[in-house]
Enzyme design. Structure first.
Site, PDB file in Angstrom:
ATOM      1  N   ARG A   1      -3.528 -15.897 -10.150  1.00 55.43           N
ATOM      2  CA  ARG A   1      -2.403 -15.822 -11.113  1.00 55.43           C
ATOM      3  C   ARG A   1      -1.124 -16.194 -10.581  1.00 55.43           C
ATOM      4  NH1 ARG A   1      -0.724  -9.849 -13.465  1.00 55.43           N
ATOM      5  NH2 ARG A   1       1.582 -10.565 -14.102  1.00 55.43           N
TER       6      ARG A   1
ATOM      7  N   ARG B   1      -1.842 -14.662 -18.704  1.00 55.12           N
ATOM      8  CA  ARG B   1      -2.331 -14.507 -17.316  1.00 55.12           C
ATOM      9  C   ARG B   1      -3.856 -14.710 -17.210  1.00 55.12           C
ATOM     10  NH1 ARG B   1       0.875  -9.206 -16.941  1.00 55.12           N
ATOM     11  NH2 ARG B   1       2.359 -10.702 -17.566  1.00 55.12           N
TER      12      ARG B   1
ATOM     13  N   ASP C   1      -4.711  -9.508 -15.002  1.00 55.15           N
ATOM     14  CA  ASP C   1      -3.853  -8.550 -14.950  1.00 55.15           C
ATOM     15  C   ASP C   1      -4.374  -7.180 -14.489  1.00 55.15           C
ATOM     16  OD1 ASP C   1      -1.221  -7.256 -15.203  1.00 55.15           O
ATOM     17  OD2 ASP C   1      -1.652  -6.849 -17.253  1.00 55.15           O
TER      18      ASP C   1
ATOM     19  N   ASP D   1      -3.680  -3.251 -13.753  1.00 59.11           N
ATOM     20  CA  ASP D   1      -2.878  -2.166 -13.839  1.00 59.11           C
ATOM     21  C   ASP D   1      -3.310  -0.923 -13.313  1.00 59.11           C
ATOM     22  OD1 ASP D   1      -0.722  -3.558 -14.702  1.00 59.11           O
ATOM     23  OD2 ASP D   1      -1.255  -3.669 -16.674  1.00 59.11           O
TER      24      ASP D   1
HETATM   25  P1  AMP Z   1       2.739  -7.011 -14.822  1.00 59.22           P
HETATM   26  O1  AMP Z   1       3.364  -8.339 -15.096  1.00 59.22           O
HETATM   27  O2  AMP Z   1       2.259  -6.040 -15.715  1.00 59.22           O
HETATM   28  O3  AMP Z   1       1.419  -7.220 -14.013  1.00 59.22           O
HETATM   29  O4  AMP Z   1       3.796  -6.219 -13.746  1.00 59.22           O
HETATM   30  C1  AMP Z   1       3.364  -6.184 -12.518  1.00 59.22           C
HETATM   31  C2  AMP Z   1       4.400  -5.282 -11.983  1.00 59.22           C
HETATM   32  O5  AMP Z   1       4.626  -4.169 -12.399  1.00 59.22           O
HETATM   33  C3  AMP Z   1       4.395  -5.087 -10.300  1.00 59.22           C
HETATM   34  O6  AMP Z   1       4.984  -5.739  -9.563  1.00 59.22           O
HETATM   35  C4  AMP Z   1       4.520  -3.740 -10.237  1.00 59.22           C
HETATM   36  O7  AMP Z   1       5.395  -3.479  -9.100  1.00 59.22           O
HETATM   37  C5  AMP Z   1       4.805  -3.206 -11.516  1.00 59.22           C
HETATM   38  N1  AMP Z   1       4.279  -1.954 -11.678  1.00 59.22           N
HETATM   39  C6  AMP Z   1       5.014  -0.699 -12.153  1.00 59.22           C
HETATM   40  N2  AMP Z   1       4.087   0.256 -12.458  1.00 59.22           N
HETATM   41  C7  AMP Z   1       2.956  -0.256 -12.365  1.00 59.22           C
HETATM   42  C8  AMP Z   1       1.423   0.085 -12.541  1.00 59.22           C
HETATM   43  N3  AMP Z   1       1.195   1.533 -12.839  1.00 59.22           N
HETATM   44  N4  AMP Z   1       0.405  -0.653 -12.232  1.00 59.22           N
HETATM   45  C9  AMP Z   1       0.773  -1.842 -11.873  1.00 59.22           C
HETATM   46  N5  AMP Z   1       1.834  -2.524 -11.668  1.00 59.22           N
HETATM   47  C10 AMP Z   1       3.085  -1.891 -12.018  1.00 59.22           C
END
Ligand code: AMP
Length: 172
Positions: free
Chosen positions: A84, A94, A97, A99
């Site tokens: 990524r 992406r 991803d 989460d």
């Molecule tokens: P994304 O672009 O959606 O993958 O966002 C990644 C960023 O979101 C990471 O650097 C994390 O620090 C932040 N983040 C905040 N809350 C979460 C969560 N519950 N799960 C994953 N990433 C999170």
């Protein structure tokens, strides 16, 4: 202590179904994580102002013997290993991803981590796979059944079930 955790998985670059499956296999290699269940794969419309391909999404339900931050670091290491690359924009295409959607009943708001995930109750592609695994989920922050939030979503967020994930293909 082991917490019951829902992890959201998405991909819209390359072989997205394969990327989701590979990320699950990568997660299962770690001794801190114990598999409890997995949703089907879904094809979903991107929720973004940036034009891009549809996503494939799914969710897994696991227990995690560690802190929420250690789980975030672990998931980010898998995202990096799978190639990524961030272009610095939010909601861009992406390869993978990962989460943290729910971490037991924990409600947490820190600089790098919000739990439950801040978008969980606004995004059909995140809620539908979790509710397939457990239709009774209560959102610990909003203290309402997660299913209640589905009815409030803009219908343009299309989510179509593709197929089940077999235990074979994730090596279980
Ligand atoms: P994304 O672009 O959606 O993958 O966002 C990644 C960023 O979101 C990471 O650097 C994390 O620090 C932040 N983040 C905040 N809350 C979460 C969560 N519950 N799960 C994953 N990433 C999170």
């Amino acid at each position: 202590m082991k917490d019951r955790v829902f992890i959201g998985i998405g991909s819209n670059v390359g072989d997205s179904e394969e990327n989701c499956i590979r990320s699950i296999k990568e997660m299962l290699k770690d001794g801190r994580l114990r598999f409890q269940g997995v949703s089907s794969l879904y094809r979903t419309a991107p929720v973004s102002t940036i034009p891009q391909d549809d996503f494939v999404n799914c969710a897994i339900f696991v227990s995690w013997a560690g802190s929420p931050l250690s789980l975030l670091e672990f998931l980010m290491s898998i995202e990096n290993r799978m190639g990524r690359v961030s272009d610095g924009r939010k909601d861009s295409p992406r390869v993978i991803d990962l989460d943290i959607l729910l971490f037991g009943n924990l409600v947490l708001q820190e600089h790098s981590l919000t739990i439950p995930h801040a978008e969980l109750h606004k995004r059909r592609f995140a809620m539908v796979p979790c509710l397939e695994i457990d239709p009774q989920i209560i959102h610990p922050g909003l203290r309402r059944p997660l299913a209640k939030f589905l009815g409030k979503i803009d219908d343009q967020q299309s989510v179509e079930r593709i197929r089940k994930i077999s235990m074979d293909e994730i090596g279980l």
